[in-house]
Design an enzyme around this catalytic site. Structure first.
Site, PDB file in Angstrom:
ATOM      1  N   SER A 139       0.782  -1.309  -0.082  1.00 28.14           N
ATOM      2  CA  SER A 139       0.001   0.036  -0.097  1.00 28.14           C
ATOM      3  C   SER A 139       1.076   1.256  -0.147  1.00 28.14           C
ATOM      4  O   SER A 139       2.158   1.145   0.426  1.00 28.14           O
ATOM      5  CB  SER A 139      -0.758   0.161   1.386  1.00 28.14           C
ATOM      6  OG  SER A 139      -1.461   1.177   1.506  1.00 28.14           O
ATOM      7  N   TYR A 152      -2.219  -1.600  10.328  1.00 23.58           N
ATOM      8  CA  TYR A 152      -2.613  -1.559   8.867  1.00 23.58           C
ATOM      9  C   TYR A 152      -1.299  -1.210   8.178  1.00 23.58           C
ATOM     10  O   TYR A 152      -0.925  -1.752   7.407  1.00 23.58           O
ATOM     11  CB  TYR A 152      -3.690  -1.047   8.329  1.00 23.58           C
ATOM     12  CG  TYR A 152      -3.946  -1.066   6.967  1.00 23.58           C
ATOM     13  CD1 TYR A 152      -4.397  -2.146   6.398  1.00 23.58           C
ATOM     14  CD2 TYR A 152      -3.451  -0.143   6.066  1.00 23.58           C
ATOM     15  CE1 TYR A 152      -4.626  -2.085   4.893  1.00 23.58           C
ATOM     16  CE2 TYR A 152      -3.415  -0.032   4.699  1.00 23.58           C
ATOM     17  CZ  TYR A 152      -4.143  -1.176   4.148  1.00 23.58           C
ATOM     18  OH  TYR A 152      -4.309  -1.353   2.659  1.00 23.58           O
TER      19      TYR A 152
END
Length: 255
Positions: A139, A152
């Protein structure tokens, strides 16, 4: 990674980026197998998209991963690409003791331990193929932190380093490692995010991703233009401004 002629397994592909990528890869001339936990949803997708194969898998469960890997390899002995796509993104507040540990542990299990177990389950088979690919999914938040999702961010940074390390280990073998690095994309990864106006529309993201895969087959990171703001903040020397913009507060507050 070549764009067609592959047999590709994508666990976590029942919605969002995973499903959209699976359908586009099928259209490009690949055999695609998708995995997910909900049998009824898998059956619905298979009915709507003839040619897509499905297998039930819970990527938080080691036994489920082992069983699914065995089934996929038996049904598709020419499997040569895996894309561990399953992931969760949840808000945590570490300033509130007792409120975040369960969420953090679940995030690590899904986003980091899941891909590790999946790669371990398939690597012997992939190494025996003449041309194989592991496509990891990190990401933009691996490179610039979003304040409200610390675990995350951490798992995606770990996936980036895992990808870099495995690429070194598999150098000279038949296995290549490609890292998909999405920006914020309009999906249901978080509640309401599919309508977030600042996120990249899903179709646009998949279009650009497929174009990169087709025109840059030797790419080790698949970076659409939107993610480069996050990806290269440190290299440009404006990481403080990147973090401030990402989190919506003044630059001095990021210190």
């Amino acid at each position: 990674m070549r764009i067609n002629g592959n047999t590709i397994f994508i666990p976590g592909a029942t919605s969002g980026i995973g499903l959209a990528l699976a359908l586009r890869l099928q259209d490009a001339g690949n055999q695609v197998i998708i995995g997910g936990r909900r049998t009824e949803l898998l059956e619905e997708i298979a009915a709507q998209h003839p040619g897509i194969d499905t297998v039930r898998i819970d990527t938080t469960d080691a036994a489920s991963i082992a069983a699914a890997a065995s089934k996929v390899i038996e049904s598709h002995p020419d499997l040569n690409v895996i894309v561990p796509m399953a992931g969760i993104m949840r808000v945590e507040d570490w300033t509130e003791p007792g409120s975040f540990l369960e969420t953090a542990e679940a995030t690590v299990t899904t986003n980091l331990l899941g891909p590790i177990r999946l790669i371990a389950a398939f690597i012997e088979h992939l190494l025996a193929q003449p041309d194989a690919t592991i496509m990891t999914v990190s990401s933009g938040l691996a490179f610039a932190p979003l304040r409200v999702t610390p675990t995350y961010n951490a798992t995606k940074a770990a996936i980036h380093q895992l990808s870099e390390s495995l690429r070194l280990q598999f150098a000279g073998s038949s296995v290549s490692v490609v890292e998909l690095v999405p920006p914020s994309v309009q999906t249901e990864l978080m509640p309401g995010h599919q309508d977030e106006p600042t996120a990249m529309p899903l179709d646009e993201y998949i279009d650009e991703t497929m174009n990169i895969l087709e025109t840059q087959p030797e790419a080790t990171e698949v970076q659409v233009e939107r993610v480069k703001f996050l990806r290269y903040g440190e290299a440009r020397g404006d990481q403080e401004q990147v973090i401030a913009a990402l989190n919506g507060f003044a630059a001095h507050a990021a210190r």
